[in-house]
Design a protein around this motif. Sequence first.
Motif, PDB file in Angstrom:
ATOM      1  N   MET A   1       0.839  -1.192   0.000  1.00 57.51           N
ATOM      2  CA  MET A   1       0.000   0.000   0.000  1.00 57.51           C
ATOM      3  C   MET A   1       0.877   1.246   0.000  1.00 57.51           C
ATOM      4  SD  MET A   1      -3.245   0.735   2.507  1.00 57.51           S
ATOM      5  CE  MET A   1      -4.061  -0.840   2.475  1.00 57.51           C
ATOM      6  N   GLU A   2       0.593   2.157  -0.918  1.00 57.06           N
ATOM      7  CA  GLU A   2       1.395   3.372  -1.025  1.00 57.06           C
ATOM      8  C   GLU A   2       0.729   4.510  -0.251  1.00 57.06           C
ATOM      9  OE1 GLU A   2       4.350   3.418  -2.503  1.00 57.06           O
ATOM     10  OE2 GLU A   2       4.055   1.282  -2.895  1.00 57.06           O
ATOM     11  N   GLN A   3       1.491   5.589  -0.119  1.00 54.52           N
ATOM     12  CA  GLN A   3       0.984   6.733   0.639  1.00 54.52           C
ATOM     13  C   GLN A   3      -0.363   7.225   0.107  1.00 54.52           C
ATOM     14  OE1 GLN A   3       3.517  10.189   0.704  1.00 54.52           O
ATOM     15  NE2 GLN A   3       2.349  11.168   2.325  1.00 54.52           N
ATOM     16  N   LYS A   4      -0.466   7.245  -1.244  1.00 50.82           N
ATOM     17  CA  LYS A   4      -1.691   7.772  -1.859  1.00 50.82           C
ATOM     18  C   LYS A   4      -2.922   6.960  -1.442  1.00 50.82           C
ATOM     19  CE  LYS A   4      -2.887   8.718  -6.295  1.00 50.82           C
ATOM     20  NZ  LYS A   4      -2.657   8.373  -7.699  1.00 50.82           N
ATOM     21  N   GLU A   5      -2.743   5.655  -1.458  1.00 48.75           N
ATOM     22  CA  GLU A   5      -3.856   4.770  -1.107  1.00 48.75           C
ATOM     23  C   GLU A   5      -4.229   4.922   0.379  1.00 48.75           C
ATOM     24  OE1 GLU A   5      -4.764   0.062  -1.572  1.00 48.75           O
ATOM     25  OE2 GLU A   5      -2.910   0.825  -2.460  1.00 48.75           O
ATOM     26  N   ILE A   6      -3.205   5.056   1.218  1.00 49.43           N
ATOM     27  CA  ILE A   6      -3.443   5.225   2.657  1.00 49.43           C
ATOM     28  C   ILE A   6      -4.232   6.516   2.902  1.00 49.43           C
ATOM     29  CG2 ILE A   6      -2.321   5.595   4.900  1.00 49.43           C
ATOM     30  CD1 ILE A   6      -0.038   3.809   3.953  1.00 49.43           C
ATOM     31  N   ILE A   7      -3.831   7.576   2.209  1.00 48.61           N
ATOM     32  CA  ILE A   7      -4.514   8.865   2.365  1.00 48.61           C
ATOM     33  C   ILE A   7      -5.988   8.740   1.985  1.00 48.61           C
ATOM     34  CG2 ILE A   7      -4.656  11.227   1.429  1.00 48.61           C
ATOM     35  CD1 ILE A   7      -1.546  11.112   1.190  1.00 48.61           C
ATOM     36  N   GLU A   8      -6.231   8.057   0.880  1.00 54.98           N
ATOM     37  CA  GLU A   8      -7.616   7.875   0.431  1.00 54.98           C
ATOM     38  C   GLU A   8      -8.454   7.173   1.493  1.00 54.98           C
ATOM     39  OE1 GLU A   8      -8.326   5.896  -3.423  1.00 54.98           O
ATOM     40  OE2 GLU A   8      -6.951   7.455  -4.165  1.00 54.98           O
ATOM     41  N   ILE A   9      -7.891   6.121   2.061  1.00 58.84           N
ATOM     42  CA  ILE A   9      -8.623   5.376   3.089  1.00 58.84           C
ATOM     43  C   ILE A   9      -8.868   6.249   4.317  1.00 58.84           C
ATOM     44  CG2 ILE A   9      -8.528   3.378   4.649  1.00 58.84           C
ATOM     45  CD1 ILE A   9      -6.972   1.911   2.414  1.00 58.84           C
ATOM     46  N   LEU A  10      -7.857   7.013   4.715  1.00 57.88           N
ATOM     47  CA  LEU A  10      -8.016   7.870   5.903  1.00 57.88           C
ATOM     48  C   LEU A  10      -9.060   8.963   5.666  1.00 57.88           C
ATOM     49  CD1 LEU A  10      -4.332   8.310   7.184  1.00 57.88           C
ATOM     50  CD2 LEU A  10      -6.111   6.815   8.094  1.00 57.88           C
ATOM     51  N   LYS A  11      -9.219   9.356   4.401  1.00 64.26           N
ATOM     52  CA  LYS A  11     -10.182  10.430   4.094  1.00 64.26           C
ATOM     53  C   LYS A  11     -11.602   9.894   3.915  1.00 64.26           C
ATOM     54  CE  LYS A  11      -7.256  14.050   2.218  1.00 64.26           C
ATOM     55  NZ  LYS A  11      -6.666  14.646   1.021  1.00 64.26           N
ATOM     56  N   ASN A  12     -11.714   8.582   3.760  1.00 63.34           N
ATOM     57  CA  ASN A  12     -13.023   7.979   3.555  1.00 63.34           C
ATOM     58  C   ASN A  12     -13.860   8.038   4.843  1.00 63.34           C
ATOM     59  OD1 ASN A  12     -15.194   6.388   2.935  1.00 63.34           O
ATOM     60  ND2 ASN A  12     -13.989   4.735   2.031  1.00 63.34           N
ATOM     61  N   ASP A  13     -15.078   8.571   4.732  1.00 66.09           N
ATOM     62  CA  ASP A  13     -15.902   8.738   5.924  1.00 66.09           C
ATOM     63  C   ASP A  13     -16.492   7.433   6.441  1.00 66.09           C
ATOM     64  OD1 ASP A  13     -15.520  11.357   6.410  1.00 66.09           O
ATOM     65  OD2 ASP A  13     -17.144  12.033   5.091  1.00 66.09           O
ATOM     66  N   ASN A  14     -16.709   6.509   5.540  1.00 75.02           N
ATOM     67  CA  ASN A  14     -17.312   5.248   5.966  1.00 75.02           C
ATOM     68  C   ASN A  14     -16.234   4.237   6.352  1.00 75.02           C
ATOM     69  OD1 ASN A  14     -18.834   3.054   6.444  1.00 75.02           O
ATOM     70  ND2 ASN A  14     -19.662   2.867   4.364  1.00 75.02           N
ATOM     71  N   ALA A  15     -15.960   4.169   7.650  1.00 76.63           N
ATOM     72  CA  ALA A  15     -14.822   3.364   8.097  1.00 76.63           C
ATOM     73  C   ALA A  15     -15.230   1.974   8.590  1.00 76.63           C
ATOM     74  CB  ALA A  15     -14.078   4.104   9.195  1.00 76.63           C
ATOM     75  N   GLU A  16     -16.516   1.704   8.643  1.00 75.74           N
ATOM     76  CA  GLU A  16     -16.997   0.445   9.222  1.00 75.74           C
ATOM     77  C   GLU A  16     -16.307  -0.779   8.606  1.00 75.74           C
ATOM     78  OE1 GLU A  16     -18.263  -0.752  12.157  1.00 75.74           O
ATOM     79  OE2 GLU A  16     -18.549   1.404  12.132  1.00 75.74           O
ATOM     80  N   GLU A  17     -16.228  -0.743   7.285  1.00 74.32           N
ATOM     81  CA  GLU A  17     -15.610  -1.866   6.570  1.00 74.32           C
ATOM     82  C   GLU A  17     -14.135  -2.033   6.954  1.00 74.32           C
ATOM     83  OE1 GLU A  17     -15.290  -2.742   1.947  1.00 74.32           O
ATOM     84  OE2 GLU A  17     -17.146  -1.669   2.479  1.00 74.32           O
ATOM     85  N   LEU A  18     -13.468  -0.898   7.096  1.00 69.20           N
ATOM     86  CA  LEU A  18     -12.050  -0.902   7.487  1.00 69.20           C
ATOM     87  C   LEU A  18     -11.884  -1.519   8.882  1.00 69.20           C
ATOM     88  CD1 LEU A  18      -9.116   0.214   6.824  1.00 69.20           C
ATOM     89  CD2 LEU A  18      -9.794   2.241   8.122  1.00 69.20           C
ATOM     90  N   TYR A  19     -12.748  -1.123   9.807  1.00 70.58           N
ATOM     91  CA  TYR A  19     -12.679  -1.659  11.172  1.00 70.58           C
ATOM     92  C   TYR A  19     -12.885  -3.174  11.173  1.00 70.58           C
ATOM     93  CZ  TYR A  19     -13.309   3.243  12.626  1.00 70.58           C
ATOM     94  OH  TYR A  19     -13.181   4.591  12.803  1.00 70.58           O
ATOM     95  N   GLN A  20     -13.860  -3.601  10.397  1.00 73.15           N
ATOM     96  CA  GLN A  20     -14.157  -5.039  10.354  1.00 73.15           C
ATOM     97  C   GLN A  20     -12.988  -5.831   9.765  1.00 73.15           C
ATOM     98  OE1 GLN A  20     -17.969  -5.546   8.399  1.00 73.15           O
ATOM     99  NE2 GLN A  20     -18.989  -4.329   9.977  1.00 73.15           N
ATOM    100  N   LYS A  21     -12.404  -5.256   8.743  1.00 74.07           N
ATOM    101  CA  LYS A  21     -11.271  -5.929   8.107  1.00 74.07           C
ATOM    102  C   LYS A  21     -10.085  -6.025   9.083  1.00 74.07           C
ATOM    103  CE  LYS A  21      -8.568  -5.895   3.900  1.00 74.07           C
ATOM    104  NZ  LYS A  21      -8.059  -5.084   2.807  1.00 74.07           N
ATOM    105  N   ALA A  22      -9.883  -4.950   9.841  1.00 68.82           N
ATOM    106  CA  ALA A  22      -8.778  -4.936  10.820  1.00 68.82           C
ATOM    107  C   ALA A  22      -9.032  -5.974  11.911  1.00 68.82           C
ATOM    108  CB  ALA A  22      -8.641  -3.542  11.422  1.00 68.82           C
ATOM    109  N   HIS A  23     -10.278  -6.056  12.358  1.00 70.41           N
ATOM    110  CA  HIS A  23     -10.619  -7.034  13.400  1.00 70.41           C
ATOM    111  C   HIS A  23     -10.398  -8.461  12.884  1.00 70.41           C
ATOM    112  CE1 HIS A  23     -12.294  -8.597  17.017  1.00 70.41           C
ATOM    113  NE2 HIS A  23     -13.332  -9.153  16.426  1.00 70.41           N
ATOM    114  N   LYS A  24     -10.826  -8.691  11.656  1.00 69.89           N
ATOM    115  CA  LYS A  24     -10.680 -10.008  11.049  1.00 69.89           C
ATOM    116  C   LYS A  24      -9.187 -10.368  10.959  1.00 69.89           C
ATOM    117  CE  LYS A  24     -12.354 -12.526   6.999  1.00 69.89           C
ATOM    118  NZ  LYS A  24     -11.434 -12.431   5.865  1.00 69.89           N
ATOM    119  N   THR A  25      -8.390  -9.396  10.581  1.00 70.47           N
ATOM    120  CA  THR A  25      -6.938  -9.618  10.476  1.00 70.47           C
ATOM    121  C   THR A  25      -6.362  -9.990  11.839  1.00 70.47           C
ATOM    122  OG1 THR A  25      -6.864  -7.944   8.750  1.00 70.47           O
ATOM    123  CG2 THR A  25      -4.753  -8.569   9.724  1.00 70.47           C
TER     124      THR A  25
END
Length: 332
Positions: free
Chosen positions: A1-25
């Motif tokens: 994952m590059e800086q650009k992609e990380i920035i996009e994710i951090l700017k995304n308002d809907n984080a639920e999916e991200l949280y679930q993925k992190a928990h699964k990991t």
Amino acid sequence: MEQKEIIEILKNDNAEELYQKAHKTRVETIGHNVYLRALIECSNVCSRNCLYCGINRENKELKHFSLSKDEIIKTAKLAKELGFKTIVLQSGENQVYDLKTMCGIIEEIKSLNLALTLSLGEKTFEEYKQYKKSGADRYLLRIETTDEILFQKMHPDGNFKNRVECLYNLKELNYETGTGILVGLPNQTIESLAKDILFFRELDADMIGLGPFIPHNKTLLKNEKAGDLELTLKVMALVRILMPNINIPATTAMETLSKNGRKKALISGANVVMPNVTPILNRENYSIYPDKKGVNALNKEELEKLYKEIEEIGDKVSGGFGASKNFKKINK
Ligand code: SAH
């Protein structure tokens, strides 16, 4: 994952999916174990003037304390009786404990068959080496921010390069090495948060502790806005996904900002909690930020409540030392 992609994710308002993925990991790599660490805040004496920190040397109203060696050992023994397997010894930057004294403290704690994490700030290579020789297992030193300009502003008498060097020294000395940042410092950008995450990976840290910045009314930043819990959790979740094997605490600052901060963190990638065992009388003076909402491990009910909370989310408190899987992998 590059800086650009990380920035996009951090700017995304809907984080639920991200949280679930992190928990699964986290569940896939570490499982349902949660590791508890007993935090002893051994001294609030500090020679630094970090702008955000309530125990910085400019806070003239602070009542200073330093636990004696005996008090520290007594507290560690108590922590062991309470079931803890790891002690975290934290303090301001000071010379209260000279090298010999600190090494003696480390040896005695280690003789209790406990894992030991130090969080005593920037020390010389030689000091880190002697602490390690005395038995210290782990070291926590947050980089706080990798934005050098911001770092210098926040730490007028700090030196960014030296702090980075300290972290690489700790790695070289084979410490299980932890770092981390404050999220929401004044003028901190999303771009710099993305760089922070890449720095963690570059260092190959074994633990990452993140907390929102919380303004302290006895500091120069008293009128600044606090960090945002959601953004902190997003950074944390991303760290979990990018560094699946590391240990990540649900930090006290998260709980201080929001009543369910700890729980949210534990279902978004975190796997560690650090209840406080510092003697009650000293605790209020270790005021790095106001109104800290840590788990008071000296209160049986509170500790039981934490165990329950962990069970409620389908996890369990581990009986092991809980070394970072990232560290074990290298040291097999
Ligand atoms: N002197 C040690 C320990 C510092 S206290 C060291 O330099 O590592 C531990 C952590 O508390 C710091 O690394 C910092 O990230 C956090 N902290 C300090 N002031 C804070 C504040 N106002 N809000 C949130 N976290 C803070």
